[in-house]
Design a protein around this motif. Structure first.
Motif, PDB file in Angstrom:
ATOM      1  N   UNK A   1      26.329  25.046  25.414  1.00 40.39           N
ATOM      2  CA  UNK A   1      26.951  26.012  26.318  1.00 40.39           C
ATOM      3  C   UNK A   1      28.454  26.095  26.071  1.00 40.39           C
ATOM      4  N   UNK A   2      28.958  27.307  25.932  1.00 38.72           N
ATOM      5  CA  UNK A   2      30.386  27.495  25.710  1.00 38.72           C
ATOM      6  C   UNK A   2      31.197  27.004  26.903  1.00 38.72           C
ATOM      7  N   UNK A   3      30.624  27.105  28.104  1.00 38.42           N
ATOM      8  CA  UNK A   3      31.349  26.764  29.326  1.00 38.42           C
ATOM      9  C   UNK A   3      31.198  25.279  29.694  1.00 38.42           C
ATOM     10  N   UNK A   4      30.647  24.507  28.812  1.00 39.22           N
ATOM     11  CA  UNK A   4      30.468  23.078  29.074  1.00 39.22           C
ATOM     12  C   UNK A   4      31.816  22.412  29.363  1.00 39.22           C
ATOM     13  N   UNK A   5      31.862  21.602  30.412  1.00 35.93           N
ATOM     14  CA  UNK A   5      33.090  20.885  30.739  1.00 35.93           C
ATOM     15  C   UNK A   5      33.222  19.639  29.873  1.00 35.93           C
ATOM     16  N   UNK A   6      34.413  19.066  29.886  1.00 32.81           N
ATOM     17  CA  UNK A   6      34.628  17.838  29.119  1.00 32.81           C
ATOM     18  C   UNK A   6      33.727  16.717  29.610  1.00 32.81           C
ATOM     19  N   UNK A   7      33.535  16.623  30.904  1.00 33.15           N
ATOM     20  CA  UNK A   7      32.653  15.592  31.453  1.00 33.15           C
ATOM     21  C   UNK A   7      31.208  15.832  31.043  1.00 33.15           C
ATOM     22  N   UNK A   8      30.771  17.107  31.066  1.00 41.84           N
ATOM     23  CA  UNK A   8      29.408  17.423  30.653  1.00 41.84           C
ATOM     24  C   UNK A   8      29.202  17.134  29.171  1.00 41.84           C
ATOM     25  N   UNK A   9      30.203  17.425  28.360  1.00 38.09           N
ATOM     26  CA  UNK A   9      30.108  17.130  26.924  1.00 38.09           C
ATOM     27  C   UNK A   9      30.001  15.631  26.689  1.00 38.09           C
ATOM     28  N   UNK A  10      30.737  14.855  27.458  1.00 38.06           N
ATOM     29  CA  UNK A  10      30.678  13.404  27.320  1.00 38.06           C
ATOM     30  C   UNK A  10      29.273  12.888  27.678  1.00 38.06           C
ATOM     31  N   UNK A  11      28.698  13.438  28.740  1.00 36.03           N
ATOM     32  CA  UNK A  11      27.345  13.044  29.127  1.00 36.03           C
ATOM     33  C   UNK A  11      26.331  13.442  28.068  1.00 36.03           C
ATOM     34  N   UNK A  12      26.464  14.674  27.542  1.00 33.28           N
ATOM     35  CA  UNK A  12      25.535  15.149  26.515  1.00 33.28           C
ATOM     36  C   UNK A  12      25.582  14.276  25.273  1.00 33.28           C
ATOM     37  N   UNK A  13      26.720  13.743  24.971  1.00 38.21           N
ATOM     38  CA  UNK A  13      26.842  12.900  23.783  1.00 38.21           C
ATOM     39  C   UNK A  13      25.896  11.709  23.852  1.00 38.21           C
ATOM     40  N   UNK A  14      25.614  11.236  25.058  1.00 38.46           N
ATOM     41  CA  UNK A  14      24.766  10.059  25.228  1.00 38.46           C
ATOM     42  C   UNK A  14      23.321  10.389  25.607  1.00 38.46           C
ATOM     43  N   UNK A  15      23.091  11.596  26.092  1.00 37.65           N
ATOM     44  CA  UNK A  15      21.739  11.932  26.543  1.00 37.65           C
ATOM     45  C   UNK A  15      21.060  13.006  25.709  1.00 37.65           C
ATOM     46  N   UNK A  16      21.814  13.713  24.863  1.00 41.62           N
ATOM     47  CA  UNK A  16      21.233  14.756  24.027  1.00 41.62           C
ATOM     48  C   UNK A  16      21.344  16.126  24.663  1.00 41.62           C
ATOM     49  N   UNK A  17      20.979  17.143  23.906  1.00 40.79           N
ATOM     50  CA  UNK A  17      21.041  18.519  24.369  1.00 40.79           C
ATOM     51  C   UNK A  17      21.882  19.419  23.495  1.00 40.79           C
TER      52      UNK A  17
END
Length: 451
Positions: A238-254
């Protein structure tokens, strides 16, 4: 052996019905919708748009026969006629703003798009949109006077959206459908930007934008003639992904499970089920290499969107002055239009629109847990206006699989445990299924997959 078979039969009979809920069947109407588009009507509409001479964003707006003003008024009138034929089932509106000071729109210019809205019966604020582009251009992007037929790019996509409105307006769906003619695409995607802002201001919940840009050419610059494949481009995250969401995605995938990417998978799944002789190629890119399209402005404000188009482009027929040089003919004229192929890709759009509009509300707040456990557990919520909901289907796939490969219908529940499926090794998702079998795209857990 006979005793074993008898014991198995008894066990199945004794099993509670809730343990094996029966999924709704396939949506048989979609087989008819897939082939309902008329090649002759599509070609006639492309020809009408070509006959306006030029549809450049900076072109004439007062004439009734030439320029983008005449073209958008004709599109508006076509939508109004379709609405009259279905008893006023479409709300036809202009959405516009004035753009100036831009590289390709230096002087104040009204960028006007045309929308026809078919309201849903039970969940009217949930939308899916099919768009084509009204405008065209030649070699010089500031040339608003020379003939610019724009037959394939993009009268074909616009004609497809009009044809989809003609056919789907004969049906009723739980959710709403928008048929859109967007302006200003060639000048910087301004029409999409304006409509996306309007949608947010109105509070519309747009779950998917199907941007159709060039759907009638089958003869590529690479020498390939192909009327059996189509490409679907989609962003991976998602282009609108926040920095916190990106950090979470790094560990959980997506990384490859944005709502736009799962919308692309849905388009392909609909084609595989309801169409013949059409293979959908999912391209894991926002758009063609280094290029852009009118789904991008929607992605940039958090609205899922994909680009649907031909597989083999012919660059001599795109953004070219009409001319012949060294025996090579340049220009986007009717010679490059294959109306049967355009009808086929219009059918692809229609079964996607009908499937999503007919589906229940999307699963909300999808979450998953299961670190250092033998099983993964997924939960979600059921939104309002879910009167057509039959239940849910859970999905899982290996992390390297491009499509959802395994699924199970589990009924009307809000959680599921994947027994003995270690969360590390798979991706998981859930879709909502209507009583008639219509189904949402798969929703990936967490912010990464949120529609």
């Amino acid at each position: 052996m006979r005793s074993l078979l008898l014991a198995s039969a008894v066990a199945l009979i004794a099993m509670p019905a809730s343990a094996q809920p029966a999924p709704p069947g396939e949506v048989t109407a979609l087989y008819d919708i897939a082939t309902a588009a008329s090649p002759d009507r599509i070609r006639a509409d492309i020809q009408t748009l070509v006959d306006f001479g030029t549809r450049h964003t900076l072109s004439e707006t007062q004439s009734d026969t030439r320029g983008i003003g005449a073209a958008r008024r004709w599109i508006y009138d076509e939508f109004e006629q379709i609405s009259a034929d279905c008893g006023g089932c479409l709300e036809v509106i202009y959405v516009s703003d004035t753009i100036s000071g831009e590289r390709r729109i230096p002087d104040p210019t009204d960028v006007v798009s045309v929308l026809a809205i078919q309201r849903g019966t039970t969940d009217p604020n949930r939308f899916v949109m099919m768009s084509g582009d009204i405008d065209s251009r030649v070699t010089d992007p500031l040339n608003g006077t020379s003939d610019s037929p724009g037959a394939n790019d993009n009268a074909s996509g616009m004609a497809g959206a009009i044809e989809a409105a003609r056919i789907l307006s004969k049906y009723q769906f739980a959710g709403s459908i928008i048929y859109a003619g967007l302006s200003g695409e060639e000048q910087g995607l301004f029409g999409g930007e304006i409509v996306a802002a309007h949608a947010l201001a109105q509070g519309w919940e747009i779950k998917g934008v199907l941007n159709n840009d060039m759907i009638s050419n089958i003869s590529g610059i690479d020498g390939v003639i192909d009327n059996t494949t189509a490409r679907v481009f989609s962003e991976g995250t998602r282009f609108v992904e926040t920095e916190q969401e990106a950090r979470s995605r790094r560990f959980t995938g997506g990384e490859v499970d944005s709502p736009s990417r799962n919308l692309a998978r849905y388009v392909k799944a609909q084609a595989d089920q309801y169409m013949t002789n059409l293979n959908v190629m999912m391209v894991y890119r926002l758009d063609r290499f280094g290029r852009g399209g009118h789904h991008r402005p929607f992605n940039q404000v958090g609205i899922p969107g994909v680009r649907i188009m031909e597989t083999h482009e012919h660059y001599d027929r795109q953004h070219q002055d009409l001319r012949t040089e060294d025996g090579v003919v340049y220009g986007d004229t009717m010679d490059g239009v294959d109306e049967d192929y355009a009808a086929k890709l219009t059918g692809l759009n229609m079964i996607t629109l009908a499937g999503m509009a007919g589906a229940p509300p999307f699963p909300a707040n999808v979450a998953i847990e299961g670190a250092v456990q033998p099983s993964a557990k997924m939960t979600w919520e059921t939104p309002e206006n879910a009167g057509n909901l039959a239940g849910y289907r859970v999905h899982w796939r290996l992390t390297t699989d491009p499509e959802w490969t395994r699924s199970r219908y589990i009924g009307n529940v809000n959680e599921w445990t994947f027994d003995n499926l270690v969360i590390d090794n798979y991706f998981f998702g859930v879709s909502a299924v209507a009583k008639d079998g219509s189904e949402t795209p798969v929703v990936f857990p967490g912010p990464a997959g949120r529609f």
